[in-house]
Design a protein around this motif. Sequence first.
Motif, short mmCIF file in Angstrom:
data_model
loop_
_atom_site.label_atom_id
_atom_site.label_comp_id
_atom_site.label_asym_id
_atom_site.label_seq_id
_atom_site.Cartn_x
_atom_site.Cartn_y
_atom_site.Cartn_z
N TRP A 176 3.09 1.30 -5.96
CA TRP A 176 4.44 0.77 -5.82
C TRP A 176 4.54 -0.37 -4.81
N TRP A 177 3.67 -0.37 -3.81
CA TRP A 177 3.73 -1.39 -2.76
C TRP A 177 3.31 -2.77 -3.27
N ARG A 178 2.79 -2.84 -4.48
CA ARG A 178 2.38 -4.12 -5.06
C ARG A 178 3.51 -4.82 -5.81
N ILE A 179 4.68 -4.19 -5.90
CA ILE A 179 5.85 -4.80 -6.53
C ILE A 179 6.90 -4.95 -5.43
N VAL A 180 7.25 -6.20 -5.11
CA VAL A 180 8.07 -6.49 -3.94
C VAL A 180 9.25 -7.40 -4.30
N ARG A 181 10.13 -7.57 -3.34
CA ARG A 181 11.23 -8.52 -3.49
C ARG A 181 10.67 -9.94 -3.47
N ALA A 182 11.48 -10.89 -3.91
CA ALA A 182 11.05 -12.29 -3.99
C ALA A 182 10.65 -12.86 -2.64
N ASP A 183 11.21 -12.32 -1.55
CA ASP A 183 10.87 -12.83 -0.22
C ASP A 183 9.66 -12.11 0.38
N GLY A 184 9.03 -11.23 -0.40
CA GLY A 184 7.83 -10.54 0.06
C GLY A 184 8.10 -9.25 0.81
N THR A 185 9.35 -8.79 0.80
CA THR A 185 9.69 -7.55 1.48
C THR A 185 9.87 -6.41 0.48
N LEU A 186 9.91 -5.22 1.03
CA LEU A 186 10.22 -4.02 0.27
C LEU A 186 11.58 -3.50 0.71
N PRO A 187 12.22 -2.67 -0.12
CA PRO A 187 13.48 -2.07 0.33
C PRO A 187 13.30 -1.31 1.64
N GLY A 188 14.38 -1.19 2.40
CA GLY A 188 14.36 -0.54 3.70
C GLY A 188 13.63 0.80 3.70
N GLY A 189 12.91 1.03 4.75
CA GLY A 189 12.21 2.28 4.90
C GLY A 189 10.83 2.34 4.25
N LEU A 190 10.52 1.41 3.39
CA LEU A 190 9.23 1.45 2.69
C LEU A 190 8.16 0.61 3.37
N VAL A 191 8.56 -0.29 4.25
CA VAL A 191 7.59 -1.18 4.90
C VAL A 191 6.54 -0.38 5.66
N GLU A 192 6.98 0.56 6.46
CA GLU A 192 6.04 1.36 7.25
C GLU A 192 5.09 2.15 6.37
N ARG A 193 5.59 2.63 5.24
CA ARG A 193 4.73 3.38 4.30
C ARG A 193 3.76 2.45 3.58
N ALA A 194 4.16 1.20 3.38
CA ALA A 194 3.32 0.25 2.64
C ALA A 194 2.24 -0.37 3.51
N LEU A 195 2.49 -0.53 4.80
CA LEU A 195 1.56 -1.24 5.67
C LEU A 195 0.12 -0.70 5.62
N PRO A 196 -0.09 0.60 5.65
CA PRO A 196 -1.49 1.08 5.56
C PRO A 196 -2.17 0.65 4.26
N HIS A 197 -1.40 0.62 3.17
CA HIS A 197 -1.95 0.17 1.88
C HIS A 197 -2.30 -1.31 1.95
N TYR A 198 -1.38 -2.11 2.50
CA TYR A 198 -1.62 -3.55 2.62
C TYR A 198 -2.85 -3.82 3.48
N GLU A 199 -2.97 -3.09 4.58
CA GLU A 199 -4.11 -3.29 5.47
C GLU A 199 -5.42 -2.89 4.80
N GLU A 200 -5.40 -1.76 4.10
CA GLU A 200 -6.60 -1.30 3.39
C GLU A 200 -7.02 -2.27 2.30
N GLU A 201 -6.05 -2.81 1.59
CA GLU A 201 -6.33 -3.72 0.47
C GLU A 201 -6.46 -5.18 0.91
N ARG A 202 -6.23 -5.43 2.21
CA ARG A 202 -6.28 -6.79 2.75
C ARG A 202 -5.28 -7.73 2.06
N THR A 203 -4.10 -7.21 1.82
CA THR A 203 -3.03 -8.02 1.25
C THR A 203 -2.57 -9.02 2.31
N PRO A 204 -2.50 -10.31 1.99
CA PRO A 204 -2.04 -11.29 2.98
C PRO A 204 -0.61 -11.01 3.42
N LEU A 205 -0.41 -10.92 4.74
CA LEU A 205 0.90 -10.65 5.31
C LEU A 205 1.29 -11.75 6.27
#
Length: 124
Positions: free
Chosen positions: A52-81
Amino acid sequence: MRPEFVDAVLGLAAMVPAGKVLTYGDVAELLDAGGPRHVGRVMSHYGSEVAWWRIVRADGTLPGGLVERALPHYEEERTPLSDLGRSSRRVAMRRARWLPSDSDLARIEVLSRKLSEPAAGMDE
């Protein structure tokens, strides 16, 4: 919400490779169905079935409360932030947006076609 649309959104979300993202609008456009809000609704109800963390808003954010849950996934996958501080991080869309290959587009077309078929058990 039609089950075919849910299946198509989840099918497309499952295709997004690690370290890449699509926006809700990208998904709607690639499927030629619904809109960003429809895709967001599917993801909010059924997104746990896919990355789910791979589908985001147009500005690159996720709905409130999901950012903290997504960050470990982004870091593991080396998603550019972007570097806006840990709690307000967002995906760097120019570097992270997934551009489907021709073979991916063919698979997406199959998902899209299923949306235009009559639902099982319905007369044409």
